[in-house]
Scaffold this motif. Structure first.
Motif, mmCIF file in Angstrom:
data_model
loop_
_atom_site.group_PDB
_atom_site.id
_atom_site.type_symbol
_atom_site.label_atom_id
_atom_site.label_comp_id
_atom_site.label_asym_id
_atom_site.label_seq_id
_atom_site.Cartn_x
_atom_site.Cartn_y
_atom_site.Cartn_z
ATOM 1 N N ILE A 22 0.749 -1.389 0.022
ATOM 2 C CA ILE A 22 -0.139 -0.155 0.025
ATOM 3 C C ILE A 22 0.771 1.304 0.170
ATOM 4 N N ALA A 23 0.972 1.935 -1.187
ATOM 5 C CA ALA A 23 1.728 3.032 -1.278
ATOM 6 C C ALA A 23 1.037 4.417 -0.770
ATOM 7 N N VAL A 24 -0.260 4.728 -1.105
ATOM 8 C CA VAL A 24 -0.606 5.904 -0.486
ATOM 9 C C VAL A 24 -2.362 5.688 -0.559
ATOM 10 N N VAL A 25 -2.871 6.251 0.463
ATOM 11 C CA VAL A 25 -4.333 6.047 0.770
ATOM 12 C C VAL A 25 -4.749 7.696 0.806
ATOM 13 N N SER A 26 -5.722 8.007 -0.257
ATOM 14 C CA SER A 26 -6.144 9.434 -0.238
ATOM 15 C C SER A 26 -7.978 9.199 0.136
ATOM 16 N N ALA A 27 -7.921 9.802 1.645
ATOM 17 C CA ALA A 27 -9.505 9.819 2.004
ATOM 18 C C ALA A 27 -9.944 11.347 1.671
ATOM 19 N N ALA A 28 -10.562 11.753 0.412
ATOM 20 C CA ALA A 28 -10.984 12.888 0.149
ATOM 21 C C ALA A 28 -12.526 13.266 0.671
ATOM 22 N N SER A 29 -12.676 14.325 1.235
ATOM 23 C CA SER A 29 -13.742 14.519 1.815
ATOM 24 C C SER A 29 -14.940 15.268 0.634
ATOM 25 N N GLY A 30 -14.336 15.698 -0.439
ATOM 26 C CA GLY A 30 -15.125 16.360 -1.353
ATOM 27 C C GLY A 30 -15.520 17.766 -1.188
ATOM 28 N N PHE A 31 -16.234 18.467 -2.262
ATOM 29 C CA PHE A 31 -16.276 19.895 -1.970
ATOM 30 C C PHE A 31 -18.187 19.958 -2.574
ATOM 31 N N VAL A 32 -18.784 19.880 -1.720
ATOM 32 C CA VAL A 32 -20.443 19.782 -2.001
ATOM 33 C C VAL A 32 -20.809 20.805 -2.743
#
Length: 509
Positions: free
Chosen positions: A236-246
């Motif tokens: 596992i190199a990178v984990v991106s947990a993006a919240s978004g922009f509603v």
């Protein structure tokens, strides 16, 4: 690769697009950042106005060994409406012509905000990534960094080798994430193969609930970090947990999990699904903790210690105009002593202040032409300080970067003594230098009102601990009360707007 090391193309498009704000024009970009060609390299290695990822990427690539930067174009505007059609056409055309003219490259780094759109183009990130992939071919690594408030589509991910999103909010890790992108590029240069798993969830939380210091999103980001494994120690190199922009109000809005692994797609999918389940299970914790304007005035009037109030519904950092008068008028009329507000965006009032000169008085007319959220308010004012609005940040998201408020002034409203920093360009008050350049000693302020959603916390934490900060809601383009917004294209049902929102897990083999 050639004798001068790998040739890496560099480009970026920074715009957080609020569908309910006026289109972002070329002038908005020029006032903040529009740089083309080789000059980008010199700016990246100096104090400049470039997005912080660009100098961070250069610094890490320089440290990793010989390389040849191939800068194409880097542009950025304050959060606002979708890019005007001609702006996007110009940008995408320059990317194509410059990349083709440079000949073969060994890698591509894209420093995007990730929540942009343009008039007539919903998914600008996907269009850009597909174009680059069509030019460089399938074997050249293309890696992007995004703000964690990005709206990530499956189409974007499909054209990238890896997506790296910020892991701090307020955003203070742009340089580190760019360095991470540089490291991943070098892994591919050395023969590694990257694969990615992607999940989008029907959750669009209010942005004030997305702190990475504490709360549900902080827990998710920490969990993501524990999943990542250094080179040679796991897939596992990178984990991106993006919240978004509603407020982009697009079908691709929503929290996303993007996991990039070293050759092991099954491992990437397991990690993505595990984290997505955690996000969904915790959805009920994304609740905005705000007070109304009347309560803010009440707390300020009896405050014994300095307090900070954030005008989160009028955040220029999310597309707000920085010019609603709800708090300005309420505090002025209540004659609350020791109040400072900034930055109120009004080129007209700033110009009147410069015309009056330091010590002069004039009738300050805020919002002479009222809008959907902006009301007219007048007050007699005295000019305390005038500046050109240009400075360099010393803390938080603008640390070490040039910024401009345009022609600006510190004025005092004569009836209440309230001080207001007025600027000509739409900028959020996230940086203490914006006040200090007007002669203000922040350590001596009693009540500070900032037009910002959350980035002020990294700029003013040395003066205002969390227990003396209050987020205030009022009518505005960036209100955390999402039920007030008339969304047209947001995928529905979605949490928290729809209590019946459901998530169906991907059916992966």
């Amino acid at each position: 690769m050639n004798g001068s090391g790998p040739r890496v193309a560099i480009l970026g498009f920074h715009l957080e697009a609020n569908a309910f704000a006026p289109p972002s024009e070329k002038g908005d970009f020029i006032a903040q950042c529009w740089e083309e060609g080789d000059g980008i390299s010199a700016l990246a290695r100096s104090v400049s106005h470039l997005p912080a990822e660009i100098p961070g990427f250069y610094q890490r690539m320089d440290a990793l060994g010989p390389w040849t930067p191939v800068p194409l174009i880097v542009v950025g505007a304050p959060p606002g409406g979708p890019a005007a059609a001609d702006v996007w056409r110009d940008f995408i055309s320059q990317v194509e012509s410059r990349l083709r003219a440079q000949g073969p490259v060994d890698g591509v780094y894209i420093a995007n905000h990730g929540a942009s759109s343009a008039v007539g183009v919903d998914d600008t990130e996907a269009q850009l990534a597909r174009l680059i992939r069509s030019i460089v071919g399938p074997d050249v690594p293309v890696i992007a960094t995004h703000d964690l408030h990005c709206n990530v589509s499956e189409e974007t991910v499909a054209s990238l080798d890896a997506l790296v999103s910020y892991r701090t909010n307020p955003h203070v890790d742009q340089r580190e994430r760019a360095a991470e992108a540089a490291d991943l590029l070098h892994e591919v240069f050395e023969g590694e193969r990257l694969v990615t798993a992607y999940i989008r969830l029907p959750i669009t939380p209010p942005s004030v609930t997305l702190s990475t210091h504490q709360g549900p999103y902080a827990d998710i980001v920490r969990r993501a970090e524990t999943m990542m494994q250094p080179k040679g120690q796991g897939p596992i190199a990178v984990v991106s947990a993006a919240s978004g922009f509603v407020f982009s109000d697009l079908p691709k809005c929503g929290m996303t999990v993007t996991v990039t692994a070293r050759g092991d797609l099954a491992a990437a999918r397991r990690a993505a699904l595990e984290l997505a389940r955690d996000v969904w299970k915790d959805r009920g914790r994304y609740i905005a903790n705000t007070i109304d304007v009347a309560k803010a005035v009440e707390l300020a009037a009896k405050a014994e210690q300095p307090l900070l109030f954030a005008d989160v519904a009028d955040n220029p950092g999310g597309g707000g105009g920085g010019n609603t008068t709800w708090l300005l008028e309420a505090f002025d009329r209540a004659r609350v002593p020791g109040v400072t507000l900034g930055v109120f965006v009004s080129p007209e009032v700033a110009a009147k202040a410069h015309e009056a000169g330091v010590g002069g008085e004039f009738q300050a007319v805020f919002n002479a032409q009222p809008g959907s959220y902006t009301q007219r308010y007048e007050a007699r004012a005295k000019v305390l300080c005038l500046t050109d609005g240009n400075g360099v940040g010393r803390r938080g998201i603008l640390r070490g970067r040039k910024f401009s408020l345009g022609a600006s002034a510190l004025i005092e409203l004569c009836d209440s003594g309230m001080q207001v920093v007025v600027g000509s360009l739409r900028r959020q008050l996230a940086e203490p230098a914006m006040l200090e350049m007007h002669g203000l000693d922040i350590s001596r302020l009693h009540i500070l009102i900032v037009k910002s959603r959350g980035h002020y916390r990294a700029g003013f934490d040395e003066f205002f601990p969390n227990e003396r900060i209050h987020d205030v809601d009022s009518p505005g383009l960036t209100t955390p009360n999402l039920s007030q917004i008339h969304f047209k294209r947001l995928p529905r049902p979605v949490w928290p707007l729809d209590q019946d929102a459901a998530w169906i897990e991907p059916e992966w083999d």
